[in-house]
Design an enzyme around this catalytic site. Structure first.
Site, PDB file in Angstrom:
ATOM      1  N   PHE A  54      15.458  34.482 100.181  1.00 55.80           N
ATOM      2  CA  PHE A  54      16.182  33.768 101.100  1.00 55.80           C
ATOM      3  C   PHE A  54      17.843  34.011 100.268  1.00 55.80           C
ATOM      4  O   PHE A  54      18.810  33.716 100.934  1.00 55.80           O
ATOM      5  CB  PHE A  54      15.815  32.222 100.612  1.00 55.80           C
ATOM      6  CG  PHE A  54      14.537  31.857 101.528  1.00 55.80           C
ATOM      7  CD1 PHE A  54      14.639  31.670 103.008  1.00 55.80           C
ATOM      8  CD2 PHE A  54      13.395  32.089 100.806  1.00 55.80           C
ATOM      9  CE1 PHE A  54      13.553  31.138 103.619  1.00 55.80           C
ATOM     10  CE2 PHE A  54      12.219  31.854 101.548  1.00 55.80           C
ATOM     11  CZ  PHE A  54      12.242  31.402 102.865  1.00 55.80           C
ATOM     12  N   GLU A  92      14.963  24.196 114.347  1.00 58.94           N
ATOM     13  CA  GLU A  92      13.586  24.185 113.370  1.00 58.94           C
ATOM     14  C   GLU A  92      13.269  25.333 112.797  1.00 58.94           C
ATOM     15  O   GLU A  92      12.261  25.799 112.781  1.00 58.94           O
ATOM     16  CB  GLU A  92      12.498  23.833 114.358  1.00 58.94           C
ATOM     17  CG  GLU A  92      12.642  22.740 115.334  1.00 58.94           C
ATOM     18  CD  GLU A  92      13.101  21.275 115.056  1.00 58.94           C
ATOM     19  OE1 GLU A  92      13.206  21.201 113.763  1.00 58.94           O
ATOM     20  OE2 GLU A  92      13.242  20.485 115.794  1.00 58.94           O
ATOM     21  N   LEU A 125       9.701  18.505 110.251  1.00 54.96           N
ATOM     22  CA  LEU A 125      10.019  19.930 111.097  1.00 54.96           C
ATOM     23  C   LEU A 125       9.010  20.726 111.209  1.00 54.96           C
ATOM     24  O   LEU A 125       8.874  21.106 112.349  1.00 54.96           O
ATOM     25  CB  LEU A 125      10.944  20.699 109.925  1.00 54.96           C
ATOM     26  CG  LEU A 125      12.354  20.043 109.922  1.00 54.96           C
ATOM     27  CD1 LEU A 125      13.222  20.830 108.780  1.00 54.96           C
ATOM     28  CD2 LEU A 125      13.206  20.079 111.071  1.00 54.96           C
TER      29      LEU A 125
END
Length: 390
Positions: free
Chosen positions: A389, A369, A245
């Site tokens: 996160f 991405e 990625l």
């Protein structure tokens, strides 16, 4: 010859070889893509016939070495991505999915047999690859993937059987090989899956408002049986797909500036020709302010791309720096394309002009991405040392 939109002498930072690569790819875009892209976009056509041409031009697996791959530098690859996306994001995305994702996965993590079987054919365009990571309920959080690969039997030679679903997988319905990431009893692993394997089904996603000259698909994996040798031996855990990625994200840093530059030049040309109140639009202060702001961001974004490319070629590029480039350049590019569309007035909503097509495409580029939010959190973690996160 002065480069359009270059206010800061960026060309002085490039070698003759780098400028030659840019020139070759720009010529290809001008002859093979620009005359056709409006029709391809309107009719949702991905032009498979140009894939061998891309192979001949050395665009597939461009930054990889050996196995028939071109072995060009990171900056050369970036310049090629910029020129391709000036044509259309969908065509640059093909090169990214093929080279930065599918081929990189095999090149970085594959066995010698896997590399020799697939990379030469993929570099020439004889074979197309796809990269199956994202799932319907696992986009930004691939660690929650539900696709599972189980051993059928005991021992290292036992077959693998994969079941699950993937979504938004570029090229899957036209690919000959898929790199599929699946959970196993030993964590996330990657598998090289020929797409004619029984149980593999790819269906193109239709009625898209973005990336219409490109192919994105749903994949269903139903009891897909593979030999033990199908597993990528050097990839274990999410680090494997994330390394791929990051290769794709790097290309986006350059590509987004190509879409921005093309939209800017379209607006600039239009403003010089369009008369309002007996005067070209380019002669008005508001128009000039818009053009200046666009050019400034294109120059800053391009300088950022060159710097990151030099770091990558030196083996010093860090993941958070890729997030800097992806977040900034996508965000600025979509703003430039929207502003350029507005400067074209009503004509800007037609396919006679590229800015709205570029802006629509960048909605996808900005999402895949890693979304803006994900890259913001990556940078926030780097700056503060505290992950946020969850």
């Amino acid at each position: 010859m002065t480069e359009p939109a270059d206010l800061t002498g960026i060309d002085t930072l490039l070698t003759d070889d780098e400028k030659a690569v840019r020139s070759r790819v720009r010529s290809f875009v001008d002859t093979a893509i620009r005359p056709n892209i409006a029709d391809w976009y309107e009719n949702a056509v991905f032009p498979l016939d140009i894939v061998p041409q891309m192979g001949e031009l050395g665009l597939l697996g461009m930054h990889l070495n050996g196995y028939g791959c071109p072995g060009r530098t990171a900056v050369e690859y970036g310049l090629a991505a910029m020129e391709l996306e000036a044509g259309d994001s969908g065509l640059r995305t093909f090169v990214s999915v093929q080279g930065s994702l599918a081929m990189s996965a095999i090149h970085k993590h594959g066995s010698e047999e896997q590399k020799n079987d697939w990379l030469p054919k993929m570099a020439s365009g004889e074979a197309i690859g796809c990269f199956g990571l994202t799932e319907p309920t696992a986009g930004s959080d691939p660690g929650s993937m539900e696709t599972f690969a189980a051993r059928d039997g005991a021992g290292d030679d036992a077959d693998w059987v994969i079941n699950g679903r993937k979504r938004w997988i570029g090229l899957a319905s036209v690919a000959q090989v898929a790199v599929i990431w699946a959970m196993t009893d030993d964590g996330v692993r990657g598998f090289v899956v020929p797409t004619d394997t029984p149980g593999f089904k790819a269906t193109a996603i239709e009625q898209k408002l973005s990336m219409r000259a490109s192919v994105q698909c749903d994949i269903e994996l139903t009891d897909v049986r593979l030999p033990a040798s199908a597993m990528l031996p050097k990839a274990k855990g999410l680090r494997g797909p994330f390394e791929c990625l990051n290769e794709a994200r790097y290309g986006i840093i350059w590509g987004a500036m190509g879409a921005a530059r093309d939209s800017y030049l379209s607006a600039l040309d239009y403003s010089r020709q369009r008369l309002q109140f007996d005067k070209p639009l380019s002669g008005y202060q508001l128009t000039q302010e818009k053009l200046v702001n666009m050019a400034l961001e294109i120059n800053k974004g391009s300088l950022l791309a060159v710097q990151l490319g030099r770091l990558k070629d030196a083996g010093q590029l860090q993941p958070h720096q890729i997030s800097v480039g992806k977040l900034n350049n996508c965000r600025e590019a979509i703003g430039i394309c929207r502003e350029a569309r507005a400067m074209l007035g009503g004509n800007g909503v037609t396919l006679d002009y590229p800015p709205l097509r570029h802006a629509n495409n960048l909605e996808s580029v900005r999402t895949y991405e890693g979304t803006d939010e994900v890259h913001t959190l990556i940078l926030g973690n780097h700056i503060t040392g505290t992950p946020a996160f969850r």
